[in-house]
Design a protein around this motif. Structure first.
Motif, mmCIF file in Angstrom:
data_model
loop_
_atom_site.group_PDB
_atom_site.id
_atom_site.type_symbol
_atom_site.label_atom_id
_atom_site.label_comp_id
_atom_site.label_asym_id
_atom_site.label_seq_id
_atom_site.Cartn_x
_atom_site.Cartn_y
_atom_site.Cartn_z
ATOM 1 N N LEU A 55 0.794 -1.228 0.000
ATOM 2 C CA LEU A 55 0.000 0.000 0.000
ATOM 3 C C LEU A 55 0.826 1.277 0.000
ATOM 4 N N LEU A 91 -15.466 6.545 -3.053
ATOM 5 C CA LEU A 91 -14.063 6.482 -2.638
ATOM 6 C C LEU A 91 -13.231 7.444 -3.490
ATOM 7 N N ASP A 147 -7.545 6.657 -6.705
ATOM 8 C CA ASP A 147 -7.123 5.291 -6.995
ATOM 9 C C ASP A 147 -7.960 4.258 -6.258
ATOM 10 N N TRP A 148 -8.412 4.604 -5.058
ATOM 11 C CA TRP A 148 -9.241 3.665 -4.300
ATOM 12 C C TRP A 148 -10.546 3.391 -5.052
ATOM 13 N N ARG A 149 -11.131 4.449 -5.602
ATOM 14 C CA ARG A 149 -12.371 4.290 -6.346
ATOM 15 C C ARG A 149 -12.159 3.410 -7.570
ATOM 16 N N ALA A 184 -11.769 -0.234 -6.515
ATOM 17 C CA ALA A 184 -13.015 -0.838 -6.031
ATOM 18 C C ALA A 184 -14.015 -1.048 -7.159
ATOM 19 N N ARG A 225 -13.587 -5.847 -3.574
ATOM 20 C CA ARG A 225 -14.109 -4.520 -3.274
ATOM 21 C C ARG A 225 -14.091 -4.260 -1.767
ATOM 22 N N VAL A 237 -10.578 -3.441 -0.616
ATOM 23 C CA VAL A 237 -10.201 -2.068 -0.962
ATOM 24 C C VAL A 237 -10.801 -1.102 0.058
ATOM 25 N N ALA A 238 -12.079 -1.283 0.365
ATOM 26 C CA ALA A 238 -12.736 -0.412 1.341
ATOM 27 C C ALA A 238 -12.068 -0.529 2.711
ATOM 28 N N ASP A 243 -8.961 -1.448 3.388
ATOM 29 C CA ASP A 243 -7.630 -0.822 3.348
ATOM 30 C C ASP A 243 -7.742 0.693 3.487
ATOM 31 N N TYR A 244 -8.726 1.266 2.827
ATOM 32 C CA TYR A 244 -8.915 2.722 2.892
ATOM 33 C C TYR A 244 -9.306 3.153 4.306
#
Length: 383
Positions: free
Chosen positions: A132, A336, A339-341, A344, A353, A356-357, A359-360
């Motif tokens: 990350l 999000l 890059d997160w969006r 996901a 998905r 990803v959520a 991790d954010y």
């Protein structure tokens, strides 16, 4: 001079991605420096241990705690003849994977992630330093040495049974020998964590008014430390008295670990770091007698601090924030950022998905999580 059982830079198993060495720093010094300069380390400034950060400036954050752990780890490593730089690197990295709101946030994220491979802060720390943190041109992560990664993954002991997804995923690509104990430096980092939080939780609890000096003077170790201060400096003002007593509690724990660990190392006589891992038991630990005393202290703190009504209120609020952020990002990953969006929305499965959520959310500071929640769930938000 390092002992025979120390982890020495010249015998490191290297990095996943080969790179040239430094003319001025050992590989473990570079590991430490990369951890200090990474984004996740800076965010620890606004992540809490027990209290929500904005409630007071004097309580420990994950950053101040990590610095305290690193200081203890260096001192004990030097005394035991171990590699101070590796111990410090593991100590500084050990909390990188913690969520906002301390263990409360981790519990909430683990609950919502249960259908998707779970969540564990040690596994998340490994994911941060191997994936990350994305700043280098040639690789994702920090490209730490095998020994640093091993210490981050299993400083608390062998990791067996069903592995958290992040840990299993990385170990499949780069074997960290999770079934064994770590080298002695990582063991030092782990017990330094115990020493630091046992001491500062007493200090923070007193400062917060959750209990009094009179309450803790009935506890083992603590009572005799206050008695010693009172004998030497009768009538000392309360703040100095508290400080002098609690630094003695700190010293008792450190001296006990050093004495017990030196005994275990003499008896086992490992001739290398590899032999430390192969022993099948830790070589850095508290004595049985002191460990029994610490269990009494931890039981007191559990009742009077971690389950105090004011802390329980904040735990309830924090749990709701984490759960609702996860729900919102799973329901609409388009909310999000950047890059997160993209990650996901492009995910091939609900599980990806969810990761990803998670991790954010795990990377958020306390105040940022509260602000995100206000934006999404406040009067002008979605709910």
């Amino acid at each position: 001079m390092h002992a025979a059982y120390a982890t020495v830079p010249e015998e490191s198993r290297g990095r996943l991605h080969a790179e040239a060495g430094s003319a001025h720093r050992t590989c473990f010094q570079r590991d430490r420096d990369r951890i200090i300069h990474c984004s996740a380390f800076r965010r620890l400034k606004h992540k809490t241990q027990v209290f929500v950060e904005h409630e007071g400036d004097y309580f420990r954050t994950r950053l101040t705690h990590s610095l305290e752990v690193a200081q203890v780890a260096r001192t004990m490593s030097r005394t035991l003849g171990l590699n101070e730089d590796l111990a410090e690197a593991v100590a500084l990295a050990h909390d990188l994977g913690h969520t906002p709101f301390g263990h409360t946030g981790e519990d909430a994220l683990a609950e919502v992630m249960a259908p998707y491979g779970g969540f564990d802060h040690n596994a998340q720390a490994l994911k941060i330093v191997t994936d990350l943190e994305r700043h280098y041109a040639e690789w994702d992560g920090l490209n730490l040495t095998w020994e640093a990664l091993e210490g981050i993954a299993k400083h608390n002991g062998p990791v067996v049974g069903e592995l958290p997804f992040a840990l299993a995923d990385y170990d499949a690509r780069h074997d960290l020998e999770l079934e064994t104990h770590s080298g002695a430096e990582a063991q030092v980092a782990a017990i330094s964590d115990d020493i630091a939080y046992n001491n500062h939780d007493l200090h923070d609890g007193l400062r917060a008014g959750l209990f009094t000096v009179e309450d803790i003077c009935d506890l083992p170790i603590v009572g005799r430390c206050f008695a010693e201060v009172d004998r030497r400096w009768p009538g000392l003002d309360p703040e100095r008295r508290r400080h002098e007593a609690l630094r003695r509690v700190f010293g008792v724990m450190v001296e006990d670990v050093l004495s017990e660990s030196a005994r275990l190392l003499r008896e086992a006589a490992p001739g290398s770091a590899a032999e430390v891992r192969a022993l099948g038991h830790p070589v850095v630990r508290f004595s049985d007698a002191l460990w029994a005393d610490l269990k009494v202290i931890r039981a007191f703190l559990f009742t009077r601090m971690y389950r105090h009504w004011s802390v329980r209120r904040m735990r309830r609020k924090a749990t709701g924030v984490v759960r609702e952020l996860f729900e919102d990002f799973m329901d609409d990953p388009g909310m999000l950022p950047d890059d997160w969006r993209d990650a996901a929305c492009d995910a091939r499965s609900e599980t990806i998905r969810a990761r990803v959520a998670a991790d954010y959310i795990a990377g958020m500071t306390d105040r940022f999580a509260l602000e995100e929640h206000r934006k999404l769930r406040g009067p002008m938000g979605r709910g």
